[in-house]
Design an enzyme around this catalytic site. Structure first.
Site, short mmCIF file in Angstrom:
data_model
loop_
_atom_site.label_atom_id
_atom_site.label_comp_id
_atom_site.label_asym_id
_atom_site.label_seq_id
_atom_site.Cartn_x
_atom_site.Cartn_y
_atom_site.Cartn_z
N SER A 52 69.99 -43.23 54.45
CA SER A 52 71.22 -42.45 54.90
C SER A 52 71.32 -41.19 54.33
CB SER A 52 72.49 -43.38 54.57
OG SER A 52 72.60 -43.64 53.28
N CYS A 53 70.61 -41.04 53.01
CA CYS A 53 70.81 -39.65 52.42
C CYS A 53 70.06 -38.50 53.45
CB CYS A 53 69.91 -39.55 51.29
SG CYS A 53 70.39 -40.77 50.12
N ILE A 54 70.41 -36.96 53.05
CA ILE A 54 69.90 -36.10 53.91
C ILE A 54 69.05 -35.15 53.02
CG2 ILE A 54 70.65 -34.16 55.02
CD1 ILE A 54 72.01 -36.04 56.44
#
Lengths: 161, 204
Positions: free
Chosen positions: A28-30
């Protein structure tokens, strides 16, 4: 072989050609990159959460979109990049597990994407490309010699954006 | 950083013992299912910087199968059972009565079998947890993903990330007697749950 610079979770690195900045295993990180194609200076930031104001105390501004991006921007400019030439690319923001009653926190990927775009707009930096969403992990890297942003996955091959 | 992480040595010991009893129960359950001896290490109870958690299972780009369960009750949290890809294939072959090395990709039935294992291990773990703490907790239905360890761990780390820069993980490694299986069982209490757990065991 150009230097490969690793960017950990909730961290960022800046550099110049011919370095390659890489960040492994985004869910879910960017991973958001800034790049000046003329001076070939850029940075890669790996954020976990959209908004530092919704979190309790943290010592680490690189964890959040709203505090991490300005920080990296400053560093990229300090290295000699020109703000008007900077372009951004981003990837990540997946939802790894599908739950019927997914809570907000499980949809954090989507909120991360929105937050990064919002901050980029505020900073006046053009978003060139993105590869976001889905339910799979990504390893991302930006080649500072040419600005190519590579997204690698396990079952879905890899692509340049 | 949040104050709840200021734990005494005795409190850490108590958490380790809870993890020990829980994981012991789980290991027994797993052993009975696959009919092999399962060894486990002494649970690690550690407060670690969030970004280093993926290193416990071999780094953020290691391919793992993760079974994720949300834990409901008075001390909510998350359970994550992680198996390196090879271990997951081995376990599936064992469960399905196939020759080891048969599985190269997980089909629907394989995934279902692994989720059931996650379910059984979690149930066994939480039962022991209840005996120890009198805190009754229920696992959600399991969800499964096969992907990079970093990406899968994101799910639990993000929640902790909202509260601070450190994660308290109670982690146990399971090893099958023939080295075919090497699994990591994580119990990650939500921020706030830790106080409830510590209070229940009454250790200063």
């Amino acid at each position: 072989m150009a230097g490969l610079i690793k960017v950990g979770m909730a961290d960022y690195k800046v550099g110049r050609s011919p370095s390659i900045l890489i960040s492994y295993g985004l869910g879910s990180c960017i991973g958001v990159s800034l790049y000046d194609p003329v001076s070939k200076i850029g940075g890669l930031l790996h954020i976990m959460l959209p908004d530092s104001r919704q979190a309790r105390a943290s010592d680490n501004p690189a964890k959040f979109a709203d505090t991490g991006l300005p920080l990296m921007l400053n560093d990229v400019l300090a290295q000699g990049a020109n703000k008007s030439r900077l372009v951004a690319k981003l990837a990540g923001g997946a939802q790894m597990f599908a739950f019927a009653n997914a809570t907000d926190i499980m949809k954090v990927g989507t909120r991360n994407v929105e937050a990064v775009k919002q901050v980029l707009r505020t900073m006046g930096i053009k978003l060139l490309a993105e590869d976001t969403g889905g339910n799979y992990g990504r390893t991302v890297q930006i080649d500072l010699s040419n600005g190519v942003y590579k997204v690698k996955t396990i079952d879905r091959g890899e692509k340049d954006i | 950083m949040s104050d709840e992480f200021n734990l005494s040595v005795n409190q850490l010991d108590a958490l380790r013992e809870i993890g020990n009893v829980g994981a012991g129960n789980s290991a027994t359950a797993l052993s009975q299912i696959i009919n092999k001896r399962i060894d486990m290490n002494v649970p690690k109870v550690a407060l670690v910087p969030i970004e280093t958690v993926p290193d416990i299972v071999g780094g953020p780009d290691t391919i793992v199968v993760g079974v994720f369960l949300r834990v409901y009750g008075k001390a909510p949290g998350n359970i994550l059972f992680l198996l390196p890809q090879k271990s997951a294939f081995y376990l599936v072959d064992t469960l399905m009565g196939r020759e080891h090395g048969t599985t190269r990709k997980l089909d629907f039935m394989d995934e279902s079998a692994l989720m059931e294992i996650g379910n059984i291990l979690s149930g066994a773990y939480l039962n022991a947890f209840f005996t120890f703490t009198q805190i009754s907790m229920l696992p959600s239905i399991p969800a499964l993903a096969m992907d990079m360890a970093g990406a899968i761990l994101n799910v639990v780390l993000v929640q902790l990330g909202q509260m601070g820069d450190q994660a308290l993980v109670i982690e146990t490694e399971f090893l099958a007697e023939d080295d075919g299986i090497d699994g990591h069982f994580f119990l990650v209490p939500d921020p706030g749950s830790l106080n409830t757990i510590i209070r229940s065991v009454g250790v200063e």
